[in-house]
Design an enzyme around this catalytic site. Sequence first.
Site, short mmCIF file in Angstrom:
data_model
loop_
_atom_site.label_atom_id
_atom_site.label_comp_id
_atom_site.label_asym_id
_atom_site.label_seq_id
_atom_site.Cartn_x
_atom_site.Cartn_y
_atom_site.Cartn_z
N ASN A 10 0.86 -1.18 0.00
CA ASN A 10 0.00 0.00 0.00
C ASN A 10 0.90 1.23 0.00
OD1 ASN A 10 -1.78 2.06 0.57
ND2 ASN A 10 -2.30 1.34 2.64
N LYS A 12 0.17 4.25 -0.33
CA LYS A 12 -0.46 5.46 0.22
C LYS A 12 -0.21 6.64 -0.73
CE LYS A 12 -0.08 3.33 4.69
NZ LYS A 12 0.02 3.43 6.14
N HIS A 96 -9.47 0.87 5.02
CA HIS A 96 -8.17 1.09 5.66
C HIS A 96 -8.34 2.04 6.85
CE1 HIS A 96 -4.09 2.51 6.34
NE2 HIS A 96 -3.71 1.36 5.81
N GLU A 98 -6.72 4.49 7.84
CA GLU A 98 -6.57 5.93 7.53
C GLU A 98 -7.86 6.47 6.89
OE1 GLU A 98 -2.85 5.54 5.45
OE2 GLU A 98 -1.92 5.07 7.37
N GLU A 168 -5.23 -5.25 10.61
CA GLU A 168 -4.22 -4.23 10.86
C GLU A 168 -4.55 -3.49 12.16
OE1 GLU A 168 -2.24 -2.96 6.90
OE2 GLU A 168 -4.04 -1.78 7.15
N GLY A 174 2.30 2.21 10.80
CA GLY A 174 3.22 3.34 10.64
C GLY A 174 3.90 3.78 11.93
N SER A 213 3.46 -2.09 10.42
CA SER A 213 4.91 -2.04 10.62
C SER A 213 5.63 -3.34 10.25
CB SER A 213 5.23 -1.64 12.07
OG SER A 213 4.75 -0.33 12.33
P1 PGA Z 1 2.79 0.30 7.71
O1 PGA Z 1 1.35 0.49 7.06
O2 PGA Z 1 3.37 -0.98 7.13
O3 PGA Z 1 3.56 1.51 7.31
O4 PGA Z 1 2.60 0.17 9.18
C1 PGA Z 1 0.49 -0.60 6.88
C2 PGA Z 1 -0.78 -0.13 6.21
O5 PGA Z 1 -1.18 1.00 6.45
O6 PGA Z 1 -1.42 -0.87 5.45
#
Ligand code: PGA
Length: 256
Positions: A10, A12, A96, A98, A168, A174, A213
């Site tokens: 992803n 982003k 997601h 976010e 997740e 993140g 992460s």
């Molecule tokens: P990250 O993000 O690996 O940077 O923690 C995962 C995601 O948002 O799908």
Amino acid sequence: MDIKPIVAGNWKMHKSGEEGVSFVGKIKNRILDKVEAKVIFCPPFTSLFSIVKALNGTDFSVGAQNAHFEVEGAYTGEISVGMLKSAGVQYVILGHSERRHIFGETDVWINKKIHAVLNAELVPIFCIGETLDDRKSNQTTLVLENQINLGLQGMESIDPVKMIIAYEPVWAIGTGETASLDQVAEAHAYVQSVLERMFGQVGYKVPILYGGSVNENNAMELIQAKGVDGFLIGGASIKEESFCSIVEQVSKFYKR
Ligand code: PGA
């Protein structure tokens, strides 16, 4: 059934069209012949066409990071599932954290999006996960169950080839903080049990990815956690070394 593990990146809001094409070109040269995993790149909308073209003829796939549930209309700034399909996209990330937490997407919206994506014969990568507060107050299973129930409402059956769930934990996205192996295995087992309750035995076969992460240093251990069928990766998916290393480790160590 295809039992390959899945590694979805992803991106982003990262990489321009040219940067994206150059990136997938490098990954293709490094790992295309060596991987035993289904690799899905999820770039921003503006790069979808060019990345689909760059990956033409390979086993790598392309996913979008969001979609609107209506077919068309006065929805400034939105993209329909039909538009994604015509761009050559096969997967769509939905729900997601976010989108849920920054853009206020509700379970009702996510549910509509899942139906729209399935109707177009694309595959949803349906994200669920608890916040730190949920976990601290022992609400994790309740939250996951609610998100699944509401997100998949109205679905009478499920096809494990046409649905991917991504667990997740919001506090691990993140942040550099990964869930422990026990937390991951427990959550995945719980998600499997909810899907089985909703859809019978076939529910158990729906692939469940872990996200939060994931990097080249923890991938080997996490992919061996019970019930983990692959990863949804943010930060590490836009770095060539990290992404290639994760895909290689998943190919080597996955067992269902
Ligand atoms: P990250 O993000 O690996 O940077 O923690 C995962 C995601 O948002 O799908």
